[in-house]
Design a protein around this motif. Sequence first.
Motif, PDB file in Angstrom:
ATOM      1  N   GLU A   1      -9.833   7.490  -4.745  1.00  0.00           N
ATOM      2  CA  GLU A   1      -9.112   6.875  -3.640  1.00  0.00           C
ATOM      3  C   GLU A   1      -9.714   7.233  -2.290  1.00  0.00           C
ATOM      4  OE1 GLU A   1      -4.663   7.178  -5.549  1.00  0.00           O
ATOM      5  OE2 GLU A   1      -5.721   8.976  -4.922  1.00  0.00           O
ATOM      6  N   ARG A   2      -9.447   6.383  -1.328  1.00  0.00           N
ATOM      7  CA  ARG A   2      -9.754   6.680   0.063  1.00  0.00           C
ATOM      8  C   ARG A   2      -8.460   6.588   0.852  1.00  0.00           C
ATOM      9  NH1 ARG A   2     -14.202   3.225   3.134  1.00  0.00           N
ATOM     10  NH2 ARG A   2     -15.539   4.543   1.840  1.00  0.00           N
TER      11      ARG A   2
ATOM     12  N   CYS B   1       0.852  -1.185   0.000  1.00  0.00           N
ATOM     13  CA  CYS B   1       0.000   0.000   0.000  1.00  0.00           C
ATOM     14  C   CYS B   1       0.890   1.238   0.000  1.00  0.00           C
ATOM     15  CB  CYS B   1      -0.930   0.018   1.213  1.00  0.00           C
ATOM     16  SG  CYS B   1      -0.096   0.286   2.787  1.00  0.00           S
ATOM     17  N   ASP B   2       0.359   2.323  -0.506  1.00  0.00           N
ATOM     18  CA  ASP B   2       1.077   3.591  -0.480  1.00  0.00           C
ATOM     19  C   ASP B   2       0.916   4.235   0.888  1.00  0.00           C
ATOM     20  OD1 ASP B   2       2.208   3.730  -3.038  1.00  0.00           O
ATOM     21  OD2 ASP B   2       0.315   4.353  -3.915  1.00  0.00           O
ATOM     22  N   VAL B   3       1.968   4.885   1.358  1.00  0.00           N
ATOM     23  CA  VAL B   3       1.936   5.530   2.668  1.00  0.00           C
ATOM     24  C   VAL B   3       2.453   6.959   2.560  1.00  0.00           C
ATOM     25  CG1 VAL B   3       2.192   3.403   3.988  1.00  0.00           C
ATOM     26  CG2 VAL B   3       4.238   4.639   3.243  1.00  0.00           C
ATOM     27  N   GLY B   4       2.097   7.751   3.555  1.00  0.00           N
ATOM     28  CA  GLY B   4       2.619   9.107   3.659  1.00  0.00           C
ATOM     29  C   GLY B   4       2.867   9.415   5.129  1.00  0.00           C
ATOM     30  N   ILE B   5       4.004  10.005   5.429  1.00  0.00           N
ATOM     31  CA  ILE B   5       4.311  10.379   6.806  1.00  0.00           C
ATOM     32  C   ILE B   5       4.738  11.837   6.825  1.00  0.00           C
ATOM     33  CG2 ILE B   5       6.771   9.734   6.800  1.00  0.00           C
ATOM     34  CD1 ILE B   5       6.254   8.569   9.659  1.00  0.00           C
TER      35      ILE B   5
ATOM     36  N   ALA C   1       0.552  10.422   0.699  1.00  0.00           N
ATOM     37  CA  ALA C   1       0.086   9.060   0.461  1.00  0.00           C
ATOM     38  C   ALA C   1      -0.459   8.871  -0.948  1.00  0.00           C
ATOM     39  CB  ALA C   1      -0.971   8.673   1.492  1.00  0.00           C
ATOM     40  N   VAL C   2      -0.947   9.941  -1.574  1.00  0.00           N
ATOM     41  CA  VAL C   2      -1.442   9.831  -2.952  1.00  0.00           C
ATOM     42  C   VAL C   2      -0.406  10.337  -3.954  1.00  0.00           C
ATOM     43  CG1 VAL C   2      -3.853   9.938  -2.259  1.00  0.00           C
ATOM     44  CG2 VAL C   2      -2.655  12.053  -2.831  1.00  0.00           C
TER      45      VAL C   2
END
Length: 204
Positions: free
Chosen positions: A173-174, A91-95, A145-146
Amino acid sequence: MVGRTDEILDALPVAATDQEAASARPPWRAAEHAASRTLLRALLREAGADLAAGPIAARPTGRPYLPDRPELGVSLSHSSGWVAAAVGTHCDVGIDVQLPSRVGDRMLRLCCSAEDAEALAAMPEDRRRREFAWIFSVQEACVKAVGQGFRGRPWNVPVALGQQAGEWEREPERVRWRAPRGRHPLPLSLAWTEHPVRDGGCSD
């Protein structure tokens, strides 16, 4: 995972590839660049995906990815001497980590609801800085994340004052997110998508 730039560089070995990539940057940015990737490699080792000196690449948008492990989503963040890293499996992530700083009324109105902007404006300076940093860390993590970064207009992500978890509907997307207060020394938020990793990586 989050830590201070100087402490990470003192405690962990920096891969030669990361040292070389950092050397072309201004000194302050070079340290954050090396520390963020060193932190990411440590996190990957904990997750059982040791990359050793394998490449950590970046797309033209600045979005990092792992050419040797395309099923893993990764994200990096830095803020005034602090760095953070995240890994997502399939899955794609964002921090995003935010050192609280002065924020003007215009930024409050841009990023917050009218009610929350008014409440923030009435707070003592230290509390206002910290509460806004929590909100903006969520917004930044979601657009990362996107794969959009700041170009994704993070201020459009709805986050209420004090909110610690939520979702952002961005067709098609969600994005789900968490802002775990009390677990880190400064505001730090994580977001992830429900779709598999795309294009071999996640946002920077």
